[in-house]
Write an enzyme that holds these catalytic residues in place. Structure first.
Site, short mmCIF file in Angstrom:
data_model
loop_
_atom_site.label_atom_id
_atom_site.label_comp_id
_atom_site.label_asym_id
_atom_site.label_seq_id
_atom_site.Cartn_x
_atom_site.Cartn_y
_atom_site.Cartn_z
N SER A 60 0.84 -1.00 -0.08
CA SER A 60 -0.10 0.00 0.11
C SER A 60 0.81 1.41 -0.07
O SER A 60 0.30 2.38 -0.31
CB SER A 60 -0.79 0.06 1.37
OG SER A 60 -1.92 -1.04 1.12
N GLY A 241 -4.34 -1.87 -0.82
CA GLY A 241 -3.63 -1.81 -2.05
C GLY A 241 -3.30 -0.11 -1.93
O GLY A 241 -4.06 0.56 -1.39
N GLY A 243 -2.74 3.69 -4.22
CA GLY A 243 -3.52 4.59 -5.24
C GLY A 243 -4.88 4.96 -5.13
O GLY A 243 -5.18 4.56 -3.90
N CYS A 269 -9.20 -1.78 3.96
CA CYS A 269 -8.63 -0.64 3.48
C CYS A 269 -8.86 -0.35 1.86
O CYS A 269 -10.19 0.16 1.67
CB CYS A 269 -6.86 -1.07 3.26
SG CYS A 269 -6.10 0.48 3.55
N PHE A 270 -8.06 -0.58 0.85
CA PHE A 270 -8.64 -0.44 -0.66
C PHE A 270 -9.99 -1.14 -0.83
O PHE A 270 -10.89 -0.76 -1.33
CB PHE A 270 -7.51 -0.85 -1.33
CG PHE A 270 -7.59 -0.21 -2.91
CD1 PHE A 270 -7.02 1.07 -2.88
CD2 PHE A 270 -7.99 -0.92 -4.05
CE1 PHE A 270 -7.27 1.69 -4.46
CE2 PHE A 270 -7.98 -0.34 -5.43
CZ PHE A 270 -7.51 1.18 -5.28
N GLN A 273 -12.89 1.03 0.26
CA GLN A 273 -13.01 1.85 -0.57
C GLN A 273 -13.79 1.42 -1.98
O GLN A 273 -14.77 1.89 -2.58
CB GLN A 273 -11.82 2.52 -1.03
CG GLN A 273 -11.22 3.56 0.10
CD GLN A 273 -9.69 3.64 -0.19
OE1 GLN A 273 -9.21 3.48 -1.04
NE2 GLN A 273 -9.06 4.00 0.99
N ASN A 311 -3.15 2.67 6.86
CA ASN A 311 -2.53 3.05 5.79
C ASN A 311 -3.10 3.45 4.88
O ASN A 311 -3.63 2.59 3.97
CB ASN A 311 -1.56 1.98 5.58
CG ASN A 311 -0.44 2.48 4.36
OD1 ASN A 311 -0.42 3.69 3.94
ND2 ASN A 311 0.40 1.68 3.50
N GLY A 313 -4.88 6.96 2.14
CA GLY A 313 -4.76 8.41 1.97
C GLY A 313 -6.05 8.65 1.37
O GLY A 313 -6.32 9.94 1.04
N PHE A 314 -7.05 8.16 0.97
CA PHE A 314 -8.33 8.12 0.61
C PHE A 314 -9.41 7.42 1.52
O PHE A 314 -9.05 6.72 2.33
CB PHE A 314 -8.35 7.39 -0.67
CG PHE A 314 -7.33 8.08 -1.83
CD1 PHE A 314 -7.90 8.88 -2.85
CD2 PHE A 314 -6.16 7.79 -2.04
CE1 PHE A 314 -7.22 9.60 -3.62
CE2 PHE A 314 -5.60 8.07 -3.21
CZ PHE A 314 -5.91 9.26 -4.04
N HIS A 359 -6.32 -2.46 9.11
CA HIS A 359 -5.81 -3.49 8.97
C HIS A 359 -5.79 -4.62 10.17
O HIS A 359 -5.08 -4.50 11.13
CB HIS A 359 -4.20 -3.12 8.75
CG HIS A 359 -3.82 -2.49 7.44
ND1 HIS A 359 -3.53 -3.55 6.36
CD2 HIS A 359 -3.86 -1.37 6.81
CE1 HIS A 359 -3.34 -2.67 5.19
NE2 HIS A 359 -3.48 -1.41 5.78
N GLU A 361 -5.15 -7.37 10.31
CA GLU A 361 -4.10 -8.53 10.51
C GLU A 361 -2.99 -7.89 11.48
O GLU A 361 -2.32 -8.93 11.76
CB GLU A 361 -3.61 -8.70 9.04
CG GLU A 361 -2.51 -8.01 8.65
CD GLU A 361 -2.97 -6.56 8.08
OE1 GLU A 361 -2.23 -5.53 7.80
OE2 GLU A 361 -4.38 -6.82 7.67
#
Length: 385
Positions: A60, A241, A243, A269-270, A273, A311, A313-314, A359, A361
């Site tokens: 990530s 992930g 981006g 996380c990703f 989203q 972790n 940023g979006f 996260h 995990e």
């Protein structure tokens, strides 16, 4: 001082000069740490006081320059057991006071040696407190690290930083994902099969599922719905992930098919989203993001407050104060960050699907959220029953 320590100290003393240049023109000078050279990325800060090896190898962090807020980094060196992937993914590394020598029975080499061997450009001797406060005020931004004995002038360095690509609009998840499907077998008796779509998965994630009797088929980011259902899954997982999630139309379409079939679904996380987009919500870029292993999150379904590893940023733009109607039934925000009220989780009320933005995990980090894997198991048990 021992001869060994003298040699290390001498090497540090001879390290080439280095300069960190932010896109707003702020500069910080220090010494080369890790590989010497030039690198660019998005400047972000991580508040973890430990777990730097897991941070460095988290996919990530692809194309990000990580600033460590903890002043002393590298004490425990690098071992061969804790990496979360096959390589370091950060594009640059910023520390204030690197350890002179590692001191841990598991260490195989120093952090400086590992950075150099993988070609990761870093800088040490930087006032990371001042740099973090600057990013906290101005927001995450593009940055360059330049090191060596023949540095360009600051005007040239700044121009190169401003030509680097931005994180908003960046499609990066396919760059870090596996190219071939692989299987992580269940530990002990096999109870379930899960198809995990790799958008930048960390190694500990399928391990946590395997501990619960799950055989995990890790699929490439380009996997189709047909690929997912070819493994006859009891549940489907979407990983973390890097981006901008606004670029992930393919995974969104696959998730919508999973939702249409009402297969138990879990995303982190990703993946959170992606679920937000699949349900019809938007996503947006946070000013400086959440990174570290000490973020307070409330599980609104239980009222429990957890200290969690982040972790991202979006974030997902979903209403906190009501249940939303979606094409797949009713949905609501299940978790929220207590620092800034950012959406940290979603769940559907009419079918077995949920996600979190952090996260569970916990590599590295606290284990407050490990129950989420058990919640996923419960969804699959309920569906089977």
């Amino acid at each position: 001082m021992t001869t060994s320590n003298q040699g290390v100290a001498s090497q540090r003393h001879k390290a080439a000069p280095a300069v960190l240049v932010l896109e707003d023109g702020r500069t910080f000078r220090g010494r080369a740490y890790g590989a010497a050279g030039v690198t660019f990325g998005e400047a972000v800060f991580s508040t973890g006081m430990t777990g730097y090896q897991e941070t460095l190898t988290d996919p990530s962090y692809h194309r990000q320059v990580v600033v460590m807020t903890a002043p002393h980094v590298g004490n425990t060196g690098v071992n061969d057991e804790d990496p979360e992937s096959t390589r370091i993914w950060v594009s640059g590394y910023v520390v204030r006071d690197p350890a002179r020598v590692p001191s841990n029975w598991r260490a195989r080499r120093s952090l400086d040696e590992e950075l150099r061997s993988q070609g990761v450009v870093g800088i040490s001797g930087v006032d990371t407190r001042a740099l973090t406060r600057h990013l906290r005020e101005r927001g995450a931004m593009r940055v360059g690290i330049f090191s060596g004995n023949a540095l360009p002038d600051e005007g040239t360095m700044l121009a190169e930083v401003r030509q680097a690509p931005e994180m908003k609009g960046a499609s990066l998840f396919e760059e870090v994902a596996t190219k071939e499907t692989y299987v992580v077998p269940a530990i002990g008796a096999k109870k379930f099969t899960v198809a995990a779509v790799d958008l930048g998965i960390k190694g500990m994630t399928p391990h946590r599922m395997a501990e619960r009797g799950i055989e995990v088929h890790v699929l490439p980011a380009t996997a189709t719905a047909e690929d997912v259902y070819a493994v006859n899954p009891d549940g489907v997982f979407f990983s973390n992930g890097p981006g901008d999630p606004a670029t992930a139309d393919g995974p969104v379409a696959v998730m919508q098919e999973v939702l249409a079939r009402k297969t138990p679904l879990f995303g982190i996380c990703f993946g959170n989203q992606i679920l937000g987009r699949a349900l019809g919500f938007g996503t947006y870029k946070l000013k400086y993001g959440h990174r570290g292993i000490n973020q307070p999150v409330q599980d609104r379904t239980t009222g429990k407050v957890e200290v969690t590893a982040h972790n991202h940023g979006f974030a997902v733009d979903a209403p906190l104060d009501k249940v939303s109607e979606t094409p797949y039934g009713r949905a609501e925000v299940s978790h929220v960050c207590l620092n800034d009220q950012v959406v940290e989780g979603l769940h559907l009320l009419d079918q077995p699907a949920f996600s979190v933005q952090y996260h569970p995990e916990a590599a590295a980090g606290p284990h407050d959220a490990a129950y989420l894997f058990d919640r996923f198991v419960s969804l699959m048990e309920g569906q089977r029953a």
